[in-house]
Motif scaffolding. Structure first.
Motif, PDB file in Angstrom:
ATOM      1  N   TYR A   1      18.383   5.767 -53.187  1.00 49.02           N
ATOM      2  CA  TYR A   1      17.072   5.187 -53.480  1.00 49.02           C
ATOM      3  C   TYR A   1      16.049   6.281 -53.769  1.00 49.02           C
TER       4      TYR A   1
ATOM      5  N   GLU B   1      12.122   1.988 -59.922  1.00 43.86           N
ATOM      6  CA  GLU B   1      11.303   0.932 -59.340  1.00 43.86           C
ATOM      7  C   GLU B   1       9.834   1.098 -59.716  1.00 43.86           C
TER       8      GLU B   1
ATOM      9  N   VAL C   1      12.634  -1.763 -52.990  1.00 41.44           N
ATOM     10  CA  VAL C   1      14.058  -1.973 -53.209  1.00 41.44           C
ATOM     11  C   VAL C   1      14.874  -1.556 -51.997  1.00 41.44           C
TER      12      VAL C   1
ATOM     13  N   GLY D   1      14.747  -4.148 -49.527  1.00 41.50           N
ATOM     14  CA  GLY D   1      15.450  -5.297 -50.091  1.00 41.50           C
ATOM     15  C   GLY D   1      14.532  -6.451 -50.433  1.00 41.50           C
ATOM     16  N   TYR D   2      14.717  -6.993 -51.644  1.00 37.73           N
ATOM     17  CA  TYR D   2      13.968  -8.170 -52.089  1.00 37.73           C
ATOM     18  C   TYR D   2      14.810  -9.440 -52.017  1.00 37.73           C
TER      19      TYR D   2
ATOM     20  N   ASP E   1      17.993  -3.791 -56.636  1.00 39.06           N
ATOM     21  CA  ASP E   1      18.457  -4.216 -55.320  1.00 39.06           C
ATOM     22  C   ASP E   1      19.974  -4.386 -55.326  1.00 39.06           C
TER      23      ASP E   1
ATOM     24  N   ARG F   1      22.881  -2.416 -53.126  1.00 32.56           N
ATOM     25  CA  ARG F   1      23.899  -3.118 -52.342  1.00 32.56           C
ATOM     26  C   ARG F   1      25.304  -2.650 -52.721  1.00 32.56           C
TER      27      ARG F   1
END
Length: 435
Positions: A222, A230, A318, A321-322, A412, A416
């Motif tokens: 990230y 993002e 992100v 988490g969304y 997102d 994952r």
């Protein structure tokens, strides 16, 4: 005694007159030689200083690489460290469709030191432990080095070998030493690539993931990859909200024109607006309007376009988490996104085109009058302006909810993937260091 006489006397004393040509040549040669030493010495000192400056500030010397046998090309994203300077992460990536192994167990590495001419030498920083992290199926690979103390200012030669999938040689390939890698012969025998970097330089970038007690590959991914993507998407969302707010302002202005624009006493009544946009509002202020430069623009709506999302994206990121906020209980995010993709297309634009434009006498401007009717041109002009403003807003809302917010959710999904499918190798045999 005049200046000329003094010069003649000086020449005779030191044998620089016309009768002592050989002696004169020797003196002049010595002067020039001394001058040359001073100049060359100065240039050498400058070059040495420049080299030291580069060693102090340059963190990355290899921006691209290519595997030695399979010729797969990749990029080095950068060298990342913690504030203390005793952890360093080298992030690299292959194209997303490259045929690489996603299993960290299939890789090993060799760490050498390099002098100013990039010749191999011993590593000066002691106690280095290494691990490799494969970030799911994203194509990203990272090598994390953890030292007992802050890294010395030294160019390091990191060679990474792929023992599976990348290589055509199926023999066991984990018996080389760092000394063998130093002579470059292994590059013709094994499928590997090299990165030159200096983790002790000031040009490294610090990231939060390396400040944590335990390393979280997802946070590192990230910090290095997704955070910038993002920000780009969030900026686009903000810009779209600004444009949508302009459209709503235009709608208000053109709606007011309906009452004031008349032809022989006739005027247009406000049309029936599609419910999908009828009560929408954009609240808050833009970054340009805010005193702190932080935008608070928000879309307030009772309707979400087909395939779109109603998401308060400012409240999260992100990494946190969304999808967890959006996905209904008992449903997987894969099912949720699949259902979104299968929803019908947005019909708002067609509904706007089909709106009825009624005049104050009950007649219809579009069906009861010719478009070429010059007398009705002022009313036609107002109708077209308002209709276009509605269309522009509807298209903007569709892009905002179904395209830009989906782009944010795709990040997102990538995270994952890293969390679910990432792999790591950190055993003692992974990294061999030349000390």
């Amino acid at each position: 005694m005049g200046i000329k006489d003094k010069a003649l006397a000086f020449g005779k004393k030191f044998k620089l007159d016309s009768h002592h040509a050989i002696e004169r040549f020797g003196v002049f040669f010595g002067v020039f030689a001394l001058t040359g030493v001073i100049v060359i010495g100065g240039a050498g000192a400058s070059a040495f200083k420049a080299s030291n400056d580069s060693l102090s500030h340059t963190a990355l010397y290899t921006e691209k690489f290519e595997t030695s046998k399979t010729s797969l090309k990749g990029d080095v994203d950068g060298v990342y460290t913690n504030k203390q300077g005793d952890k360093a992460l080298v992030m690299m990536h292959f194209p997303a469709k490259a045929q690489i192994s996603y299993n960290a167990a299939d890789y090993q590495a060799y760490l050498l030191g390099s002098d100013k001419n990039l010749n191999s030498e011993d590593v000066t920083t002691g106690g280095i432990k290494g691990s490799i992290h494969v970030f799911g199926s994203t194509g990203y690979v990272g090598v994390l080095l953890d030292a007992d103390k802050p890294f010395e200012k030294q160019v390091l030669n990191l060679t990474i070998r792929a023992n599976a999938e990348l290589s055509h040689d199926e023999r066991k390939q984990d018996q080389s030493s760092a000394d063998e890698v130093a002579n470059d012969a292994t590059f013709t025998k094994y499928d590997q690539w090299r990165v030159l970097f200096n983790p002790g330089a000031t040009g490294t970038t610090t990231i939060p993931a390396l400040e944590a007690v335990s390393f979280d590959p997802a946070q590192a991914y990230y910090d290095v990859v997704l955070k910038a993507e993002e920000k780009t998407i969030r900026d686009e969302l903000d810009q779209k909200l600004v444009a949508m707010r302009v459209n709503l302002t235009q709608i208000q202005a053109y709606t007011s024109d309906l009452e004031t624009t008349k032809v022989d006493g006739l005027f247009l009544r406000p049309p029936s607006v599609p419910t999908s946009i009828a009560d929408d509002k954009i609240t808050g202020v833009s970054a340009a309007e805010a005193k702190d430069g932080v935008s608070t623009l928000t879309l307030e709506t009772n309707h979400v376009v087909p395939g779109g999302f109603d998401l308060n994206w400012r409240a999260g990121n992100v990494y946190d988490g969304y999808l967890d906020v959006l996905v209904p209980s008992g449903q997987s995010y894969v099912e949720f996104l699949s259902k979104k993709r299968s929803e019908d297309s947005d019909s708002t634009s067609q509904q706007i085109s089909d709106m009825t434009w009624t005049l104050s006498n009950g007649s219809n401007l579009k069906s009861d009058y010719q478009s070429s009717d010059v007398t009705m041109r002022p009313l036609t002009y107002v109708m077209n302006n308002l209709s276009q403003a509605y269309q522009d807003y509807a298209r903007g809302k569709s892009v905002y909810q179904s395209e830009l917010l989906l782009d944010l959710l795709r990040l997102d999904v990538k995270l994952r993937d890293v969390q679910s499918n990432g792999s790591m190798r950190d055993d003692a045999d992974f990294l061999k260091t030349l000390y």
